[in-house]
Scaffold this active site. Sequence first.
Site, PDB file in Angstrom:
ATOM      1  N   TYR A 123     106.027  38.417  56.492  1.00 23.97           N
ATOM      2  CA  TYR A 123     107.212  38.529  55.624  1.00 23.97           C
ATOM      3  C   TYR A 123     108.430  38.928  56.462  1.00 23.97           C
ATOM      4  O   TYR A 123     109.517  38.377  56.307  1.00 23.97           O
ATOM      5  CB  TYR A 123     106.917  39.566  54.536  1.00 23.97           C
ATOM      6  CG  TYR A 123     107.946  39.671  53.427  1.00 23.97           C
ATOM      7  CD1 TYR A 123     107.976  38.740  52.384  1.00 23.97           C
ATOM      8  CD2 TYR A 123     108.867  40.712  53.393  1.00 23.97           C
ATOM      9  CE1 TYR A 123     108.898  38.848  51.356  1.00 23.97           C
ATOM     10  CE2 TYR A 123     109.789  40.834  52.368  1.00 23.97           C
ATOM     11  CZ  TYR A 123     109.804  39.906  51.349  1.00 23.97           C
ATOM     12  OH  TYR A 123     110.728  40.021  50.321  1.00 23.97           O
TER      13      TYR A 123
ATOM     14  N   SER B  23     115.958  40.133  52.841  1.00 29.86           N
ATOM     15  CA  SER B  23     115.367  41.397  52.369  1.00 29.86           C
ATOM     16  C   SER B  23     115.826  42.498  53.317  1.00 29.86           C
ATOM     17  O   SER B  23     116.309  42.195  54.415  1.00 29.86           O
ATOM     18  CB  SER B  23     113.837  41.272  52.439  1.00 29.86           C
ATOM     19  OG  SER B  23     113.214  42.532  52.324  1.00 29.86           O
TER      20      SER B  23
HETATM   21  P1  NAD Z   1     109.271  37.527  41.698  1.00 28.04           P
HETATM   22  O1  NAD Z   1     107.860  37.330  42.116  1.00 28.04           O
HETATM   23  O2  NAD Z   1     109.546  38.276  40.456  1.00 28.04           O
HETATM   24  O3  NAD Z   1     110.029  36.117  41.633  1.00 28.04           O
HETATM   25  C1  NAD Z   1     109.864  35.146  42.643  1.00 28.04           C
HETATM   26  C2  NAD Z   1     109.813  33.770  41.996  1.00 28.04           C
HETATM   27  O4  NAD Z   1     109.642  32.785  43.030  1.00 28.04           O
HETATM   28  C3  NAD Z   1     108.595  33.624  41.050  1.00 28.04           C
HETATM   29  O5  NAD Z   1     109.002  33.132  39.801  1.00 28.04           O
HETATM   30  C4  NAD Z   1     107.687  32.645  41.772  1.00 28.04           C
HETATM   31  O6  NAD Z   1     106.918  31.811  40.903  1.00 28.04           O
HETATM   32  C5  NAD Z   1     108.713  31.832  42.562  1.00 28.04           C
HETATM   33  N1  NAD Z   1     108.078  31.110  43.671  1.00 28.04           N
HETATM   34  C6  NAD Z   1     107.124  31.567  44.517  1.00 28.04           C
HETATM   35  N2  NAD Z   1     106.757  30.583  45.368  1.00 28.04           N
HETATM   36  C7  NAD Z   1     107.512  29.501  45.050  1.00 28.04           C
HETATM   37  C8  NAD Z   1     107.608  28.199  45.582  1.00 28.04           C
HETATM   38  N3  NAD Z   1     106.813  27.788  46.583  1.00 28.04           N
HETATM   39  N4  NAD Z   1     108.504  27.328  45.037  1.00 28.04           N
HETATM   40  C9  NAD Z   1     109.286  27.717  43.995  1.00 28.04           C
HETATM   41  N5  NAD Z   1     109.230  28.937  43.445  1.00 28.04           N
HETATM   42  C10 NAD Z   1     108.357  29.827  43.968  1.00 28.04           C
HETATM   43  O7  NAD Z   1     109.970  38.218  42.956  1.00 28.04           O
HETATM   44  P2  NAD Z   1     111.474  38.730  43.209  1.00 28.04           P
HETATM   45  O8  NAD Z   1     111.347  40.129  43.659  1.00 28.04           O
HETATM   46  O9  NAD Z   1     112.376  38.375  42.102  1.00 28.04           O
HETATM   47  O10 NAD Z   1     111.808  37.856  44.501  1.00 28.04           O
HETATM   48  C11 NAD Z   1     112.982  37.043  44.625  1.00 28.04           C
HETATM   49  C12 NAD Z   1     113.424  37.061  46.079  1.00 28.04           C
HETATM   50  O11 NAD Z   1     113.875  38.367  46.428  1.00 28.04           O
HETATM   51  C13 NAD Z   1     112.304  36.731  47.076  1.00 28.04           C
HETATM   52  O12 NAD Z   1     112.813  35.897  48.099  1.00 28.04           O
HETATM   53  C14 NAD Z   1     111.925  38.082  47.630  1.00 28.04           C
HETATM   54  O13 NAD Z   1     111.351  37.994  48.915  1.00 28.04           O
HETATM   55  C15 NAD Z   1     113.274  38.773  47.640  1.00 28.04           C
HETATM   56  N6  NAD Z   1     113.208  40.229  47.703  1.00 28.04           N
HETATM   57  C16 NAD Z   1     112.657  40.949  46.689  1.00 28.04           C
HETATM   58  C17 NAD Z   1     112.626  42.348  46.792  1.00 28.04           C
HETATM   59  C18 NAD Z   1     112.040  43.213  45.714  1.00 28.04           C
HETATM   60  O14 NAD Z   1     111.945  44.444  45.925  1.00 28.04           O
HETATM   61  N7  NAD Z   1     111.651  42.684  44.580  1.00 28.04           N
HETATM   62  C19 NAD Z   1     113.149  42.985  47.924  1.00 28.04           C
HETATM   63  C20 NAD Z   1     113.690  42.207  48.924  1.00 28.04           C
HETATM   64  C21 NAD Z   1     113.735  40.823  48.809  1.00 28.04           C
END
Ligand code: NAD
Length: 272
Positions: free
Chosen positions: A155, A142
Amino acid sequence: MTHFTGKVAVVTGAGSGIGRALSVELARRGAKLAICDVDTVGLAETEALVKAEGADVKADHLDVSQRELVLAYADGVAAHYGKVNLVFNNAGIAFTGNIEEMSFKDIDRVMDVDFWGVVSGTKAFLPHLVESGDGHIINISSIFGLFSVPTQGAYNAAKFAVRGFTEALRMEMILNKRPVKVTCVHPGGIKTNIAKKQEQVEGVDHDQLAKQFDKLARMSPAKAANIILKGVEKNKARVLIGADAWVLDKFVRLTGPRYARGVAAFSKRNGL
Ligand code: NAD
């Protein structure tokens, strides 16, 4: 033919957001998919989208924080397809609160999914990726793996740790002449459900947090997935996603440890 045609790609956390968009984009580019998530409803929706693109897909319930299950899952995917080429360690959760108010359990939960989930996914699939002769590990950190912000201590710790682990792995693969490329991804704000699903310490207004996140997160998951896949094609060490990520990365590098003053002021102004 694309860079991904015929390759076997694993996506964790594929039931929503960036993971779903990656799965669909990989399917469009001719990859065979192994997708997993704890959310079986979301996963089934992604499975249908991937099938609609005409791709082979193996969909499994998997909690990435359960190491033994991740190890068995990796062997299962390799046995199913006969090889594994790409692993996107994407599953993640968010948690908001001051460190003084977070319990150890809160911190453990974030580390178990966001850090140890990535470590388990990497270690479990690495032998299969080496064996394929054409492997690539993509770990999702991130912008909060590049600088810290108040209320995101757990985080931040997990995402900094993912970056350290991933960058060391890339060097090792190069030095040891292993056929595995390694990319660390640092998204800025992407419009997903992560803030809506997050937990927080008592007294923090969940709906307000989710609203603030939606204001700041501007990019679609589909666009983020396209940027990630372009970075994978080019074997980039680091992929930054979004103008916010580029600007903040530069700001932090220019100001050194003094970045904290600016970030703290921004957080306060935006009620984060
Ligand atoms: P999201 O919540 O839409 O998707 C995350 C998915 O991970 C969900 O479907 C959830 O059920 C699944 N998940 C959670 N815990 C789990 C586990 N223990 N085992 C298996 N699956 C699990 O979120 P997103 O934004 O698509 O996040 C994806 C990645 O991107 C994450 O690692 C997040 O930290 C990172 N990220 C997101 C952003 C943002 O702005 N959305 C920014 C930086 C990093």
